[in-house]
Design a protein around this motif. Structure first.
Motif, short mmCIF file in Angstrom:
data_model
loop_
_atom_site.label_atom_id
_atom_site.label_comp_id
_atom_site.label_asym_id
_atom_site.label_seq_id
_atom_site.Cartn_x
_atom_site.Cartn_y
_atom_site.Cartn_z
N LEU A 110 0.84 -1.20 0.00
CA LEU A 110 0.00 0.00 0.00
C LEU A 110 0.89 1.26 0.00
O LEU A 110 0.59 2.25 -0.65
N VAL A 111 1.99 1.17 0.73
CA VAL A 111 2.93 2.30 0.80
C VAL A 111 3.89 2.26 -0.39
O VAL A 111 4.33 3.30 -0.87
N HIS A 112 4.18 1.07 -0.86
CA HIS A 112 5.21 0.87 -1.89
C HIS A 112 4.84 1.51 -3.23
O HIS A 112 5.72 1.90 -4.00
N GLU A 113 3.55 1.64 -3.50
CA GLU A 113 3.10 2.23 -4.77
C GLU A 113 3.62 3.67 -4.86
O GLU A 113 3.42 4.45 -3.91
N PRO A 114 4.33 4.05 -5.95
CA PRO A 114 5.00 5.37 -6.00
C PRO A 114 4.12 6.56 -5.64
O PRO A 114 4.55 7.42 -4.86
N ALA A 115 2.92 6.64 -6.20
CA ALA A 115 2.07 7.81 -5.94
C ALA A 115 1.71 7.89 -4.45
O ALA A 115 1.73 8.96 -3.85
N ARG A 116 1.41 6.73 -3.88
CA ARG A 116 1.02 6.72 -2.45
C ARG A 116 2.23 7.01 -1.56
O ARG A 116 2.10 7.61 -0.51
N LEU A 117 3.39 6.58 -2.03
CA LEU A 117 4.62 6.86 -1.27
C LEU A 117 4.87 8.37 -1.25
O LEU A 117 5.20 8.94 -0.20
N VAL A 118 4.66 9.01 -2.40
CA VAL A 118 4.82 10.48 -2.46
C VAL A 118 3.80 11.14 -1.53
O VAL A 118 4.15 12.02 -0.73
#
Lengths: 117, 222
Positions: free
Chosen positions: A14-22
């Motif tokens: 869930l956190v690893h996805e680039p947009a969500r990490l940003v």
């Protein structure tokens, strides 16, 4: 599975996805943040941003606050304590996976394995 | 795309640590940092100290000067919300202990001023003109800790703000003479802090212009 890969595979997706990490990284720098700012900084479209926020809200990582400023509706976001913990854990695990150095024990184990085979 | 957006500049606004830093800088404008608001506050200290050095001020002029610290606080807050946070509000994490200490310090200061005034009054050194004036002065001194807690967050802002609010309490309550003595006694200290505040405010404003340029570049890159 090799232990260094195992830690990488166990990363919070869930956190690893680039947009969500940003989104989480930027949110962690503030107490509360309005939609307009996050949209500009992340470079995501309104729909995309809303979609990612919905997923993070569902996981309890982000809190969505809606209110009116005069007659204008305003949406703002807060990272929750569990969101902060998840981000911290993710960073630690990713760093661990990327900078994995073999210990003396694992080196000896590999040596014995190669000798026995 | 703008030609001035060099690869180095682009990476300084698109990489994750850079975005973090930009957000952190932007969020500062929600509390401690007000750029031009600090410049105006510092200039106001110099103006009031300069004007109160002359005994020729009339009562209504004193009252007019007494209002200026509130105009400064209102302008500062307006700038913070509408000019510096130009792309939506982002608030800095609350530092409750920091704010509480500022409130307590302002409260102690107000108590010291009130005690000194009371001692002077008991010694018949001066007399209040009207009961209303006394009430105004005490009300402002009582409100000071809350104003400091809410609006005077940076250390230099706190010092100059408390100085200006104390001055305002005397001016608005019609005690021009006490205000003049107060400005003369603490004018140099307040002036030094005000100078620091002006320089800090200018530096903050320059940083803001740089930050705004980065945000505009982000928009161009999108």
């Amino acid at each position: 599975m090799r232990t260094d890969l195992e830690s990488y595979m166990n990363l919070d997706r869930l956190v690893h996805e680039p947009a969500r990490l940003v989104i989480l990284t930027v949110l962690a720098e503030a107490e509360e943040m309005e939609f307009r700012f996050l949209e500009k900084v992340s470079g995501l479209t309104k729909g995309n941003l809303s979609g990612h926020i919905a997923k993070l809200e569902q996981a309890g990582y982000v809190q969505v606050v809606k209110f009116f400023r005069g007659k204008l509706p305003v949406t703002s976001f807060k990272i929750t304590p569990s969101g902060r913990r998840a981000l911290k854990k993710y960073r630690k695990e990713l760093n661990g996976a990327l900078q994995h150095k073999p210990t003396l024990f694992t080196m000896m184990k590999k040596r014995f394995q190669s000798m026995s085979s | 795309m703008n030609d001035t957006l060099s690869p180095e500049f682009q990476s300084s606004i698109t990489e994750l640590p850079a975005l973090q830093k930009m957000t952190h800088e932007y969020a500062k404008f929600s509390r401690d940092v007000v750029g031009l608001g600090h410049v105006f506050g510092g200039a106001l200290v110099f103006l009031l100290v300069f004007l109160l050095r002359h005994d020729s001020l009339r009562q209504w002029e004193g009252i007019l000067l007494g209002v200026t610290p509130y105009i400064w606080i209102a302008t500062k807050e307006w700038l913070r919300r509408n000019y510096y946070q130009f792309s939506g509000r982002v608030t800095q994490p609350v530092r409750r202990w920091h704010d509480l200490i500022l409130g307590i310090l302002a409260g102690l200061w107000a108590a010291v001023i009130a005690a000194v005034l009371l001692a002077y009054r008991l010694a018949q050194a001066f007399s209040w003109n009207l009961a209303l004036n006394t009430t105004i002065c005490i009300a402002i001194l009582l409100a000071m800790p809350f104003l400091a807690w809410g609006y005077l967050r940076a250390p230099y802002e706190f010092v100059t703000g408390v100085f200006l609010l104390t001055l305002s309490a005397f001016l608005l309550s019609g005690n021009l003479q006490i205000a003049t003595h107060f400005a003369r006694a603490l004018g140099i200290v307040a002036g030094i802090v005000a100078l620091v505040m002006i320089l800090a405010g200018y530096d903050e404003h320059m940083k803001f212009l740089k930050l705004r340029r980065k945000f505009r570049a982000l928009k161009e890159l999108a």
